[in-house]
Design an enzyme around this catalytic site. Structure first.
Site, short mmCIF file in Angstrom:
data_model
loop_
_atom_site.label_atom_id
_atom_site.label_comp_id
_atom_site.label_asym_id
_atom_site.label_seq_id
_atom_site.Cartn_x
_atom_site.Cartn_y
_atom_site.Cartn_z
N CYS B 49 0.83 -1.20 0.00
CA CYS B 49 0.00 0.00 0.00
C CYS B 49 0.86 1.25 0.00
O CYS B 49 2.09 1.19 -0.02
CB CYS B 49 -0.89 0.00 1.22
SG CYS B 49 0.11 -0.01 2.71
N CYS B 52 3.57 1.48 2.67
CA CYS B 52 4.80 0.74 2.40
C CYS B 52 5.72 1.53 1.48
O CYS B 52 6.92 1.66 1.73
CB CYS B 52 4.49 -0.61 1.75
SG CYS B 52 3.32 -1.60 2.66
N ASP B 468 4.54 -34.95 -7.14
CA ASP B 468 5.74 -35.28 -6.40
C ASP B 468 5.30 -35.37 -4.94
O ASP B 468 4.24 -34.86 -4.59
CB ASP B 468 6.77 -34.16 -6.60
CG ASP B 468 7.86 -34.18 -5.57
OD1 ASP B 468 8.48 -35.24 -5.42
OD2 ASP B 468 8.08 -33.16 -4.91
N ASP B 642 8.07 -29.62 -6.67
CA ASP B 642 8.75 -28.45 -6.13
C ASP B 642 10.26 -28.55 -6.17
O ASP B 642 10.95 -27.56 -6.13
CB ASP B 642 8.30 -28.19 -4.69
CG ASP B 642 8.90 -29.20 -3.74
OD1 ASP B 642 8.93 -30.39 -4.12
OD2 ASP B 642 9.35 -28.81 -2.66
N ASP B 646 12.53 -32.47 -9.61
CA ASP B 646 11.29 -32.48 -10.39
C ASP B 646 11.39 -31.59 -11.62
O ASP B 646 10.59 -31.70 -12.54
CB ASP B 646 10.12 -31.96 -9.55
CG ASP B 646 9.88 -32.79 -8.32
OD1 ASP B 646 9.83 -34.02 -8.47
OD2 ASP B 646 9.76 -32.23 -7.23
#
Lengths: 49, 749
Positions: B49, B52, B468, B642, B646
């Site tokens: 926002c 920030c 996986d 992940d 893989d």
């Protein structure tokens, strides 16, 4: 009909102002961060008041 | 872009608010810009926002020497420029981290430039076309409504003014189409832009000659309106691709974390991994990932190879142990000697496998392109037939004794042009991108980032999902399974709090915060001890106990007096794993599990989720082979994984997804990245992709029907500019509205 000679150029002139403004906004990178722009309007200027 | 916010260093070591790696990375990736100032580009996770933006930019500009700090909230990139030598780069990262944001520097060489030149060009063309279309309407409406009343002179004047606007505007706005058509023609094939360019040029020419002859019909309004709608479709399509490309590029740029090289004078300098030479000695701090393959020189520690092999148990490392790129150092600092460069390391070999998979994927033909392949020849022959028909038919009829006037070539060209312009694929050009933009936006809100332009089209056709195990079907973090006495747990935790070992962390998590034993010593590969208290391997903490036969991950604890206690851990399944498998089966999609982990662990996970077909101890090559075999059998596998192991299978699959906590390489290799602890967003993604496919098909069918009705009208010469304008704008709007239906449709698994 003579009024057309004034109205047509006037209409075209106004419309081209819009076109030029759009080109300017594009060139100055105002579409780079649409997400940030909508939040930045809430930020007060540094040397306000 | 928020999806990248989830990039953690490892699934086993969740990102800490203070990451020492970011500090030295900053030094390695700082560069000098052309004004001679130092700049650093950082990826900032978390800003949302105005507060920030303000906090970060103000804090940085207040630092001495800082010239500019600008945060782009759309791309989450922060660019800081300061006068040369005024600041240490890590002061910048520290300042941002101190504000509570995680940062990661970009390797500027790989991040490429971020301004989207092509998008700007399309926007300029779009603006010109819009300007022309609106202004010509000002003259077209009087012509249409004044039909019969308006004199020929006035009409011709208005036509001339229209021509004055339309000619330069159309020639400018149609450039993207001209260029693409020219490239296609030079390569001796035709794409959608060939009939578009032809229609634009022909219609402009015909209208101009009609105006010169004081004719009734000029299609200047039609040409620019056509370009306007086509450019909208083109721009949407471009934005979609650019967004996907940007996400992929950012991941690549983020992949690089700096390595610490020990120079000959014992100084440690941070360098990008691509500069590592064989024989270089590298420092590996606790929590660091090995940048290249190598051998341990000094130190003893545990290595987390879960990302490389899928194995949940850490391996011990001592001088002489081989270490592969991607392994994470867990317990003690290590010094390694590089035995391969970054290009030759395991990581890079996997990357090559990934590339091969991507090439096979590039052969996928998009729906819109398939439609175009069908459409182009039909339209061209129709226009040619119209021309010949009007040229020959009157002569034939005359010969047959009918009393018809010879209309000549002028009317033939006029009608052929009318056919080309009315069949021009406004709706066709919008049909697919409009649907995809809506679907991608909706998925993004649901926490799924679509990284490849055509991923949704592929996702809609999936018929088997390959999961996986570690980190995908499970959370990838061990969890304490055994239920033991609180007091024993509490005592064991006083030791465990000193260790970064994943099992020790799991134990601490189960107990919660508390005190730490004084002078705890960690013995890499063994465990931790303090006096008589010992926590670790069975051989270390309880050598007298019998080996449990169940092969489960365990820790033993002894206080030297009472009997030793065994803690058993398990890798917990994602909370909705079972429901997701059931939901997939219900949709007629087969589910498989393929993992590099031990058979017992894989079987347990398969049974718990209801997956019948599982494979354990699979190497990355075997995973890829399974995916290839499925594709060879005509199946369309959707790989979800992940780990680094893989990644090749991810890129070989028909379509693939990786969780947000996955390794950067795996995210880069997959088409979708999903956030959070749940798998359900994947099922939703499949549902939305299928709906999007339906909507796109509906749109294409509608465009076909529209053309079938409109083209004969144009061919027999009944198409006035008014009808052309109405038909074009009407069909484009219908197609867009149909795409928007996807926004509000309920999709519930």
């Amino acid at each position: 009909m003579t009024i057309m000679l004034v109205l047509i150029p006037a209409a075209l002139f106004l419309a081209s102002l819009g076109l030029i403004a759009f080109f300017w906004s594009l060139r100055t990178g105002q579409y780079e961060d649409l997400e940030g722009s909508k939040h930045r309007i809430l930020i007060e200027d540094e040397e306000g008041v | 872009m928020a999806a990248i916010a989830g990039l953690g260093p490892s699934a086993l070591a969740p990102p800490t608010p203070y990451d020492p790696g970011a500090q030295r990375d900053a030094a390695a990736f700082m560069r000098r810009d052309h004004d001679g100032n130092d700049t650093l580009e950082l990826f900032v996770a978390g800003p949302k926002c105005a507060g920030c933006i303000q906090k970060i930019e103000r804090a940085l500009t207040a630092m001495p020497g800082v010239i500019e700090a600008r945060l782009n909230l759309s791309t989450k990139r922060l660019r800081v420029t300061w006068a040369p030598g005024e600041l240490k780069p890590h002061a910048v990262t520290e300042a941002v981290i101190a504000l509570g944001y995680d940062v990661k520097p970009f390797d500027a060489e790989r991040a490429a430039q971020q301004t989207d030149e092509e998008g700007r060009r399309l926007l300029r063309c779009l603006a010109v076309a819009a300007f022309a279309a609106m202004n010509i309407m000002m003259f077209s409406v009087p012509i249409w409504s004044g039909r019969g009343e308006m004199g020929e002179g006035e009409r011709t004047l208005l036509h001339w003014i229209s021509a004055l606007i339309a000619l330069p505007a159309a020639l400018y706005a149609a450039q993207p189409f001209f260029k693409s058509a020219w490239t296609a023609l030079r390569a001796r094939h035709a794409n959608m832009d060939v009939p578009i360019s032809l229609a634009v040029l022909l219609t402009l020419g015909v209208s101009l000659s009609e105006t010169a002859r004081h004719g009734e019909h000029a299609y200047f309004d039609g040409v620019v309106m056509l370009l306007f709608f086509l450019l909208i479709g083109r721009y949407l399509d471009h934005r979609l691709r650019e967004h996907a490309r940007g996400a992929a590029r950012d991941l690549l740029a983020l992949q690089t974390a700096a390595a610490l090289r020990i120079e000959s004078d014992r100084r440690i300098s941070p360098i990008p991994p691509r500069l590592i030479d064989i024989g270089d000695r590298l420092q590996l701090a606790v929590g660091d990932r090995a940048p290249v393959d190598g051998v341990i020189e000094t130190g003893a520690s545990d290595l987390d190879c879960a990302m490389l092999t899928g194995e949940t148990l850490p391996q011990t490392a001592s001088p002489g142990t081989r270490i592969f790129a991607g392994a994470v150092n867990l317990t003690q600092p290590l010094v390694m000697r590089a035995t391969a460069t970054a290009q030759e390391s395991t990581l890079a070999q996997l990357a090559r496998l990934i590339e091969m998979g991507e090439q096979s994927r590039a052969r996928f033909v998009r729906l819109a392109d398939r439609a175009a392949a069908l459409y182009v020849p039909v339209v061209h022959s129709l226009a040619a037939l119209t021309f010949l028909g009007w040229l020959i038919a009157p002569a034939l009829l005359h010969m047959a004794g009918w009393d018809v006037s010879d209309v000549g070539a002028r009317v033939a060209v006029l009608n052929a042009a009318a056919v080309l312009i009315i069949t021009c694929p406004c709706a066709l050009g919008l049909a697919v991108p409009a649907v995809q933009i809506v679907a991608t936006g909706r998925l993004f809100k649901g926490g799924v980032l679509v990284k490849a332009g055509n991923a949704l089209e592929r996702l809609a056709r999936v018929d088997v999902v390959v999961f996986d195990k570690t980190g995908t079907l499970t959370l990838g973090r061990p969890r304490l399974k055994s239920h033991l006495d609180e007091a024993v747990l509490e005592r064991a935790a006083t030791l465990a709090r000193a260790s970064r070992h994943p099992f020790a962390r799991a134990l601490v998590k189960a107990v919660g915060p508390g005190p730490l034993q004084a002078d705890v010593r960690e013995r890499p590969g063994q465990g931790v001890e303090a006096g008589a208290l010992r926590l670790g391997k069975r051989t270390f903490a309880a050598p007298d106990e019998a080996n449990a036969q169940d092969d489960a991950p365990e820790l033993w604890f002894t206080d030297g007096e009472n009997a030793a206690v065994r803690f058993v851990f398990e890798d917990a399944l994602r909370p909705d794993a079972r429901r997701v498998v059931a939901a997939l089966k219900q949709r007629g999609i087969a589910v498989e599990l393929i993992s590099g982990d031990r058979p017992a662990a894989v079987e347990a996970a398969a049974r718990a989720t209801g997956i019948e077909r599982w494979t354990a101890c699979a190497s990355p090559q075997e995973k890829t082979a399974r995916v290839d075999a499925l594709r060879q059998a005509g199946r369309r596998p959707f790989m979800v994984g992940d780990g680094l192991n893989d990644a090749p299978a991810l890129s070989a699959a028909y379509v693939s997804a990786a969780p947000g906590a996955a390794l950067d390489v795996s995210q880069a290799a997959s088409d979708l990245v999903f956030q959070g602890a749940e798998l359900m967003p994947l099922v939703e993604a499949i549902d939305i992709a299928r709906r999007a496919h339906d909507r796109a098909l509906e749109n294409l069918r509608f465009s076909a029907v529209y053309n079938i009705v409109a083209a004969p009208l144009a061919a027999v010469g009944l198409l006035t500019p008014l009808i052309a304008a109405l038909a074009m704008s009407g069909s484009s709007m219908l197609v867009t509205l149909n795409a928007l239906r996807l926004q509000s449709e309920r999709v519930r698994p």
